[in-house]
Each structure stands twice: as structure tokens, then as C-alpha cells.
Design an enzyme around this catalytic site. Structure first.
Site, PDB file in Angstrom:
ATOM      1  N   GLU A  60      13.485 -37.377  -1.414  1.00  0.00           N
ATOM      2  CA  GLU A  60      13.789 -38.709  -0.863  1.00  0.00           C
ATOM      3  C   GLU A  60      14.946 -39.357  -1.615  1.00  0.00           C
ATOM      4  O   GLU A  60      15.792 -40.040  -1.027  1.00  0.00           O
ATOM      5  CB  GLU A  60      12.562 -39.629  -0.956  1.00  0.00           C
ATOM      6  N   ALA A 162       2.190  -1.077  -0.821  1.00  0.00           N
ATOM      7  CA  ALA A 162       3.114  -0.182  -0.096  1.00  0.00           C
ATOM      8  C   ALA A 162       2.331   1.060   0.257  1.00  0.00           C
ATOM      9  O   ALA A 162       1.683   1.661  -0.597  1.00  0.00           O
ATOM     10  CB  ALA A 162       4.318   0.169  -0.958  1.00  0.00           C
ATOM     11  N   ALA A 170      -0.219   6.871  -2.802  1.00  0.00           N
ATOM     12  CA  ALA A 170       0.344   7.854  -3.727  1.00  0.00           C
ATOM     13  C   ALA A 170      -0.360   9.183  -3.481  1.00  0.00           C
ATOM     14  O   ALA A 170      -1.438   9.233  -2.888  1.00  0.00           O
ATOM     15  CB  ALA A 170       0.106   7.423  -5.175  1.00  0.00           C
ATOM     16  N   MET A 171       0.255  10.245  -3.942  1.00  0.00           N
ATOM     17  CA  MET A 171      -0.406  11.541  -3.856  1.00  0.00           C
ATOM     18  C   MET A 171      -1.590  11.525  -4.830  1.00  0.00           C
ATOM     19  O   MET A 171      -1.669  10.683  -5.724  1.00  0.00           O
ATOM     20  CB  MET A 171       0.557  12.673  -4.229  1.00  0.00           C
ATOM     21  N   ARG A 192       8.609 -11.727  -5.300  1.00  0.00           N
ATOM     22  CA  ARG A 192       8.461 -12.013  -6.731  1.00  0.00           C
ATOM     23  C   ARG A 192       9.126 -13.340  -7.084  1.00  0.00           C
ATOM     24  O   ARG A 192       8.550 -14.165  -7.794  1.00  0.00           O
ATOM     25  CB  ARG A 192       9.121 -10.909  -7.565  1.00  0.00           C
ATOM     26  N   LEU A 212       8.281  -5.355 -13.342  1.00  0.00           N
ATOM     27  CA  LEU A 212       7.942  -6.480 -12.462  1.00  0.00           C
ATOM     28  C   LEU A 212       8.891  -7.657 -12.621  1.00  0.00           C
ATOM     29  O   LEU A 212       8.490  -8.816 -12.500  1.00  0.00           O
ATOM     30  CB  LEU A 212       6.494  -6.943 -12.675  1.00  0.00           C
ATOM     31  N   ARG A 215      15.467  -9.057 -10.047  1.00  0.00           N
ATOM     32  CA  ARG A 215      16.827  -8.583 -10.310  1.00  0.00           C
ATOM     33  C   ARG A 215      17.775  -9.214  -9.301  1.00  0.00           C
ATOM     34  O   ARG A 215      17.643  -9.004  -8.085  1.00  0.00           O
ATOM     35  CB  ARG A 215      16.864  -7.059 -10.245  1.00  0.00           C
ATOM     36  N   GLU A 305       0.845  -7.263  -7.747  1.00  0.00           N
ATOM     37  CA  GLU A 305       1.447  -5.942  -7.504  1.00  0.00           C
ATOM     38  C   GLU A 305       0.729  -4.971  -8.405  1.00  0.00           C
ATOM     39  O   GLU A 305       1.071  -4.842  -9.579  1.00  0.00           O
ATOM     40  CB  GLU A 305       2.932  -5.950  -7.839  1.00  0.00           C
ATOM     41  N   ALA A 313     -10.145  -4.771  -6.592  1.00  0.00           N
ATOM     42  CA  ALA A 313     -11.041  -5.736  -7.244  1.00  0.00           C
ATOM     43  C   ALA A 313     -10.778  -7.152  -6.731  1.00  0.00           C
ATOM     44  O   ALA A 313     -11.711  -7.901  -6.426  1.00  0.00           O
ATOM     45  CB  ALA A 313     -10.874  -5.662  -8.764  1.00  0.00           C
TER      46      ALA A 313
END
Lengths: 377, 377
Positions: A60, A162, A170-171, A192, A212, A215, A305, A313
């Protein structure tokens, strides 16, 4: 359309602009809310402003300065009720009264108990026409973290994941780097930068040497927004119940951090990062207490992340407000790691989510989903 | 824009209409391709037509009948090169010549070796101006199954899957009914109706009492399209290597079916459904040979609706052209069943996909993805 209908259209139009201005503070206002203001007289915008940083003038004030004498008799559009209390800056309600504004339209009341309707009240008492609730939903969305903290004493928790199209992260071996592409990584950088806190676990920091950090060159923002984001990086919080991460890990070398742990063993971290001792009943860090402590420190938004265990959890304890799942166009196969470590036996236990959007981000896709309360299942 | 530029815009405009007409045959033309035709004279559409059913007139014939004497000197837009051979109906190229059409624009050449350019050639020899390649991509998309069969001797294989947001298809116990909602189920009904064959496995038929039929009331189509779909239901094919499904299963009671099996044990199916014996090297049904056999019978499009094992086998053998994955807003958790039974050890083995679209279907979402050839990985 009658006159009040036309007024409603114009009110929404100017409020949309005020929201656009408010969003410029996306990366910098915390712990304050993002707020924008537009001052309109005789169908002309005579002043605009947005809150940039805590301790600096509110939206304002910027807008009134820009408007000068034109504020007299004008309508002020603000995305949040003007404040009525003396914080680090004087009350905006008084400034609007002093400037001779005739009408104030707010998108929503300020849930801050120090304001909570008193800002609009003070304006009304000074003879100003006030109106609240224009584009309230959009205004709330912009400050979900601030609102959650004010209303529930907890930050807004967004979990970033992801995964492959078959829901794997992931494997089985743990191999996981670069599931998603550069556009998705840039989107994560902006998540982030928006957050007050980026929270991770020891598994992620140990396995991936994760730092984390934000950049500048990966944000994909213009110079002004990049500078704002870099001037106020999120606090990095590591959950490490047994202090497994050594002090020479890249995570600690990358800047200040807070460690949440279980036992009073922080002597091994002498001269190291600040530690917060929040032991839970099960020998794990008490996540709810940690979040509550972060909120008490002014944290509005937390970006989690973490790996399937810690993210699982948060999910199991009902602490997640939003999932942002980046989906890569590949299958990792049926022996790969799950999205969340959360074993369930029966369909009726399955948590329900509302999928808000799915959108392409480069070659990957982003899914935004919100947990639904168990009651609505 | 020069005259040829304007002509290109008009050509695309009328071809778009012809494609719209062709799509009306989506549920009924197989084994023939879907084809539409628009005849235009002096800027007026004087005739339209689309191919309805094999053995009935082609699109051009319908459109020429509608145009009558107005076809003389007109331009005919067809989504596929007019045929030049005597099949169940006389050659359309001759009909266009006889009607005195001056110009023929085709979206694409007919890959049918009995045509393959000879239709356009015959028109050109009769002094008709011909042009091919207008909206070819859209025309190919409409007849992907017909094209794949003509070009590769295999049907187009679409795999339908339903999963939770964390990529699971059922609880570990097998509990799985109703993962997705009514809008997704209606979309699956339309996929079935479009297909020449709906293919499933013994696991699915035994576990879910699946019938894989098309149900008029769930199609969500108008009366004309519903009638067409119901007049030509897809052939239901069951892969049952050891003939585990009893003849009194709901699947067999629901209508004609074809069983693909390994051993010459069909005497136990005396008076039962037709059996096709296609044993593979591994004691399983040879999926590629089965598909090739189906293509030889005129099958353009196969919809695979099977469990993770059979769907995973199609995927692993590189036989899938498209995935349609219906995603429900829930987590089934980390012990639930995978999307596909396809264990992989290393990220570099992970099959790549191009995600084409993600779109809301009722409360669920549909993901369409195409496997990318391994070479492009």
C-alpha cells in the site's frame, strides 16, 4: 448488466492486476505474505506497488507514494486486508486514511491475529467504503503458506518427487540420477526459491551428495526475480536422527543449515550447524513437532525433497499439503524403488488425492495433487 | 498471400472437413480404413460422404451421389487416395473420372499394395489435376492400424492400463476393482469399440470374471455412433496357453471369442470357441506370431487389456505402439502390484517413452505415451 455488476467486473479486473504485482514477491517476502496494491481514480491506475521484503514498506505504501495527491477520492485494491498494527512498519490502514482514499477493496481478510478484520474496521470507522472477498480464492492460493501458519500453526508442506511413468524413483541398486530433464530441474529450482525451507533427509544427502541449494543460472527467471530469489535463499533443513551426515559433506559446505535430530548428541557437531532436538515416539524425528517449530520461526512454506522413506513418513502422518510429481517418459520396471515407502494391505486404506493438473515441462510432465481428507473417501 | 498460398489454406480447410467425416467411421469400417470425401465447386460444398462399413460404398461414391451433376469441374477432397482396383465395390478413381471431376486432392497415398499410387495415376492419365499430402499427418493418425497392417503386416497395438498415482494396479492381494471412475470406464468402452480386437489373458478373465464386451449404455456416444459401434463389436481374443479358463466362464458366455493357446489341446474345447495354436519358444503363446496372424485376418487395431504379466510381455517384446494409462487420484502404496511385470537392473535398460498427453477424464486422468525406439535412447 447493472451498475453493481459492472463494478464487480472492474473490481475483479484491478484485483487481478494487484495479484500479479503481489506474485512478484513470490521469492522474497517471507515470513511476510505476498501482497500487491493498485490505486485507481476515475478509471485510471494512478499507483501500483508490491511488498518486496520483510522490514521494507508494504504494498500500500509503495502504491500510495506512486499515486501522490491522486490517491484522494480513489479506490485502493489490495490482495490482503491492510494492516492495523505497528510492526516493523506503521499501519497501512492509517496511511490509506491519511491519503484520503474513498474506497478500499481487499481480496481477503488478514488471518494474522494482530489484524483479523481490524484493518478494514479502522478504514470503515474513518468513513472509507470497504469491501472484502474479491478474487479471494486466488489471493489465498498465493499465500497458502502464510495462511496455514496463521490458521494452524504449521507451514504449508509441498513434497517434490520425481518418478518414471510406472511410479518408480530409482533402480533397486539406488541408481537414480537424472531421471528428469533440464526443464524439470529448473522448475524444481523455482520451487526451492519460493520455499522458506527446503527439507531433506540423511539418506538423500549421503546417497546423492545433495546440497539442495538454489542456483541462479538454473532458475530461468528474469534478472529482477533472480536477484530477489538469491538475496533470500531458503533455509536448508536436514532430518538426521542419528547425525549420520559428516560435517564435511557438500550439504554443510554449501551454506547455513539446520539439523533436526533425535538425541542430544550435538556435541559431535561442535562449531557445526544449529541442531534442533525433536525426538519422536518411535526413535525417529517427530515431524509434526519439527514443522510446528519451523512455523514458530516464521516458516510459511516447506519444500520436502527426500527419498521414499522420509517422503513416505510425511505422507503417512498426514503432513503433506501438496505433491508435485515430475514424471519422466520411461519405465524403470517392476523391481525399481517405489514412489513412497508406504505399504498398504487393503484398498480401503488407500489415501485419496485430487489431481489438480498434469502439464508438460520440457520432455517431462508435472503432476500436482492434493491429499483429500480421509473423511471424504 | 499468393494464389497458391490461398489454395493451400482452402485445401486444408476442406480436408479438415473430410477428416471429420472420415472419423465417423471410427467404430465401423474395419478391416477397411476410415475415409471421408468432400466435393467442392465454386467455393460451395456440393457433396459429402464417408465410408461406413466394409462391403458398402466408399466415401467418394457417397459424395459423388450427393453432388450429382455438380461434380463436373469440381474438386474432390479425399482423406485417402481413391482406389483403383475392383474389390467388393468398383474403383473410385473411375467413378471420379466418370463424374467429370477436375481436381482431386488426397491427404495421403493408399499404402494398400493393390493401390499404392495407381489411383492417383489413373486420375492423372484421365487429365485430372491431382495433389497428395494435405493434412497427411492427421490422416495417418486416423488409420494407424490400417497403415501398420499394410506397411508391417502387424496390427497397431494399444495397451490400456489403469493405475494409481504411484504406479500400482492392484493391492498385493489382487484386490483391484474400480480403481478408476465412470468417465474413465466410458473412455475404455470407446477404446474397445474402436478396436478390431480386444485382447486379454487368462489371469484377468479368471480373477475379475472379465468379459471385455462393449456396452451401448456406457459408450457415451450419440445414437448413430452407438448403433454403428454395436453393429460391429470387436473380436475378443483370450491368450490362454494352458486353456485354464473354463467354457462356462462369463467371458465365453458373452459372445464369440478366439483363444490363442500353446498346445494342441483344443479337444477339451470341443464345440467351444475357435482356437489358434501359436506356441512360442518359452512355453508361452508367441505374441508376435499371434499379432501377425490377426493382421492376416484383417485386424487393424488391437486393444490389450491385461494384467501386469501379459501387458509386461507385450512391452518387453517391443510389440506396443501406444499406452493409454488411466491414472486414479490415490496411492496404493509400496507393496501393491506394479504397472508392468518387467524387472530391470540398470537405468540404461529403462525403456524410453514419449508422453503425448495427460488429460482429465472425470476425476481420473489419462496419459497417452508412445514407446521410443531403443536407438533414440
Amino acid at each position: 448488466m447493472n451498475i453493481s455488476g459492472e463494478q464487480a467486473v472492474l473490481d475483479a479486473h484491478y484485483m487481478a492486476r494487484a495479484l500479479e504485482l503481489a506474485a512478484k514477491g513470490r521469492f522474497s517476502t517471507h515470513p511476510n505474505p505476498r501482497v500487491g496494491c493498485v490505486i485507481v481514480r476515475d478509471g485510471q491506475v494512478v499507483g501500483e506497488g508490491w511488498h518486496v521484503r520483510a522490514g521494507e514498506p508494504h504494498a500500500e505504501v509503495h502504491a500510495l507514494r506512486a499515486a501522490g495527491a491522486n490517491a484522494r477520492g480513489a479506490t485502493a485494491y489490495v490482495t490482503l486486508e491492510p494492516c492495523s498494527h505497528h510492526g516493523r512498519t506503521p499501519p497501512c490502514a492509517d496511511a490509506l486514511v491519511d491519503a484520503g482514499v474513498a474506497r478500499v477493496v481487499a481480496a481477503m481478510q488478514d488471518p494474522n491475529p494482530e489484524v483479523a478484520g481490524r484493518g478494514l474496521q479502522r478504514l470503515a470507522q474513518a468513513g472509507i467504503v470497504t469491501h472484502s472477498g474479491v478474487m479471494e480464492q486466488e489471493a489465498r492460493a498465493l499465500n497458502r503458506g502464510f495462511l496455514k501458519r496463521m490458521e494452524h500453526g504449521l507451514p504449508f508442506v509441498r513434497v517434490k518427487l520425481a518418478m518414471s511413468l510406472d511410479g518408480r524413483t530409482a533402480m533397486a541398486s539406488g541408481e537414480s540420477q537424472w531421471i528428469t530433464g533440464p526443464a524439470a530441474r529448473s522448475a524444481v529450482q523455482r520451487l526451492r526459491a519460493e520455499a522458506s525451507v527446503v527439507l531433506t533427509g540423511a539418506d538423500t544427502v549421503l546417497a546423492d551428495n545433495a546440497r539442495l541449494t538454489v542456483r541462479a543460472e538454473e532458475l530461468g527467471l528474469d534478472a529482477e526475480q533472480t536477484a530477489l530469489a538469491m538475496s533470500r535463499p531458503p533455509l536448508r533443513v536436514l532430518i538426521d536422527g542419528r547425525l549420520r551426515v559428516p560435517l564435511d559433506a557438500p550439504f554443510f559446505k554449501a551454506g547455513p543449515a539446520l539439523v533436526a535430530t533425535c538425541a542430544a548428541v550435538e556435541e559431535q557437531y561442535a562449531n557445526g550447524p544449529e541442531c534442533l532436538i525433536v525426538p519422536g515416539a518411535d526413535g525417529q524425528v517427530d515431524l509434526r513437532r519439527l514443522l510446528s517449530e519451523l512455523a514458530a520461526r516464521g516458516v510459511n512454506e516447506v519444500l520436502v525433497e527426500a527419498g521414499p522413506r522420509l517422503a513416505g513418513a510425511f505422507a503417512q502422518q498426514g503432513l503433506v499439503d501438496e505433491y508435485q510429481i515430475f514424471v519422466a517418459g520411461k519405465f524403470l520396471g517392476s523391481s525399481a524403488r517405489p514412489l513412497l515407502d508406504w505399504p498398504l494391505a487393503q484398498m480401503r486404506e488407500a489415501p485419496q488425492l485430487k489431481i489438480i493438473e498434469m502439464r508438460a515441462v520440457g520432455d517431462d510432465w508435472r503432476v500436482i495433487a492434493m491429499p483429500l481428507p480421509a473423511a471424504s473417501v
